[in-house]
Design an enzyme around this catalytic site. Structure first.
Site, mmCIF file in Angstrom:
data_model
loop_
_atom_site.group_PDB
_atom_site.id
_atom_site.type_symbol
_atom_site.label_atom_id
_atom_site.label_comp_id
_atom_site.label_asym_id
_atom_site.label_seq_id
_atom_site.Cartn_x
_atom_site.Cartn_y
_atom_site.Cartn_z
ATOM 1 N N SER A 172 46.984 7.180 38.876
ATOM 2 C CA SER A 172 47.353 8.362 38.111
ATOM 3 C C SER A 172 47.647 9.534 39.052
ATOM 4 O O SER A 172 48.530 9.429 39.900
ATOM 5 C CB SER A 172 46.228 8.680 37.111
ATOM 6 O OG SER A 172 46.607 9.655 36.197
ATOM 7 N N ASP A 237 51.571 3.413 27.899
ATOM 8 C CA ASP A 237 50.866 4.546 28.507
ATOM 9 C C ASP A 237 51.158 5.818 27.714
ATOM 10 O O ASP A 237 52.310 6.239 27.593
ATOM 11 C CB ASP A 237 51.311 4.718 29.959
ATOM 12 C CG ASP A 237 50.401 5.633 30.759
ATOM 13 O OD1 ASP A 237 49.960 6.657 30.218
ATOM 14 O OD2 ASP A 237 50.137 5.320 31.936
ATOM 15 N N HIS A 266 46.907 4.224 29.361
ATOM 16 C CA HIS A 266 46.711 4.878 30.655
ATOM 17 C C HIS A 266 45.358 4.532 31.285
ATOM 18 O O HIS A 266 45.251 4.478 32.514
ATOM 19 C CB HIS A 266 46.821 6.395 30.498
ATOM 20 C CG HIS A 266 46.894 7.138 31.784
ATOM 21 N ND1 HIS A 266 47.969 7.040 32.642
ATOM 22 C CD2 HIS A 266 46.009 7.985 32.396
ATOM 23 C CE1 HIS A 266 47.763 7.797 33.719
ATOM 24 N NE2 HIS A 266 46.571 8.373 33.593
#
Length: 290
Positions: A172, A237, A266
């Site tokens: 991320s 996501d 995610h």
């Protein structure tokens, strides 16, 4: 990366106006430091020791805790950077320099690192961004680049790990410093887990151009990464659109077969069996042939 999704055009205009200041945009879009889940205590003999709180949710016993070595170093911007080396195996295949996601710190990641390192037969070296955990300062785009470089230098000098044994792993927001470092140094390989292409593209996935006021321009830096690169992204996501992974894959000079996790969001990719299988095949097979 929670908190970066769902911006309207009006929100973006508000963020970027009067005049646009990239560091402030980055802080508004990306960084959510949690309440620290650990401390690093300096003992009478000068050594440093990790002390976890209940927030860390440690899942192992004292034996596994002995695998962890914590200390602090300084970045080029003067911030104290907390570092963690996890050595769960005797003869590691590689050392993974792991840049974690948002809203967690080293204490909360410690159990995951022990489990991951054990399963991959690798050491895991990680660090906290400025303003996270036991790291000082405030999180910003410039600081996270300095933070990972401080961690890189500590890994190379304190532990003597050669560059051909270092695999960079970013998750991320952690893909931002990972790509930046990989674009400037030779490493064995790179893993990008739920990566973002740029800050503006997180808010507006259809953005095609990198504007001068955009932050985290990984889409421009990926072209300079010369190491074999594995990209992992969930097709559903909800924070960083799947298109970001696709865009980075298309621009990556040395991609390997990516892992597109059908139906994953995610924060749940690690729960899919294909995640660990693909990581093992990448480290044990793909890199052996490179």
């Amino acid at each position: 990366m929670s908190g970066m999704n769902g911006f309207s055009l009006a929100d973006i205009c508000c963020l970027l106006c009067c005049p646009p200041i990239p560091s402030r945009i980055a802080a508004k879009l990306a960084f959510v430091p949690p309440e620290p889940s650990y401390t690093i205590v300096t003992k009478e003999d000068g050594t440093q020791e990790l002390v976890l709180t209940e927030r860390a949710e440690w899942q192992f016993n004292d034996r596994e805790l002995s695998f962890i070595d914590c200390f602090t170093t300084r970045s080029s911007r003067g911030n104290k950077v907390a570092c963690m080396m996890v050595r769960p195996v005797k003869n590691p295949l590689f050392t993974i320099l792991f840049s974690h996601g948002n809203a967690v710190d080293l204490g909360q990641m410690s159990s995951f690192y022990v489990g991951l390192g054990t399963r991959l037969n690798c050491n895991i070296f990680s660090y906290d961004y400025s303003g996270y955990g036991a790291s000082s300062g405030r999180p910003s785009e410039r600081n996270i680049y300095a933070d990972i470089e401080a961690a890189w230098n500590a890994l190379r000098t304190r532990f003597g790990v050669s560059t051909d044994k270092i695999v960079l792993y970013g998750q991320s927001i952690g893909t931002v410093p990972t790509i930046d470092l990989a674009s400037r140094y030779e490493v064995r390989a790179v893993i990008l887990h739920s990566p973002l292409a740029s800050g503006l593209r997180v808010a507006c996935p259809d953005t095609k151009k990198t504007w001068c006021f955009d932050v985290f321009p990984s889409i421009e830096k990926i072209a300079h990464v010369q190491a074999p690169t594995l990209i992992i992204h969930g097709t559903e996501d909800e924070v960083i659109d799947f298109s970001a992974g696709l865009q980075l894959y298309e621009r990556c000079p040395k991609p390997v077969d990516p892992l597109w996790v059908e139906g994953a969001g995610h924060n749940d990719i690690e729960l899919y069996a294909v995640y660990l299988d693909r990581l093992k095949s990448f480290l044990e097979k793909d890199l052996a042939n490179k």
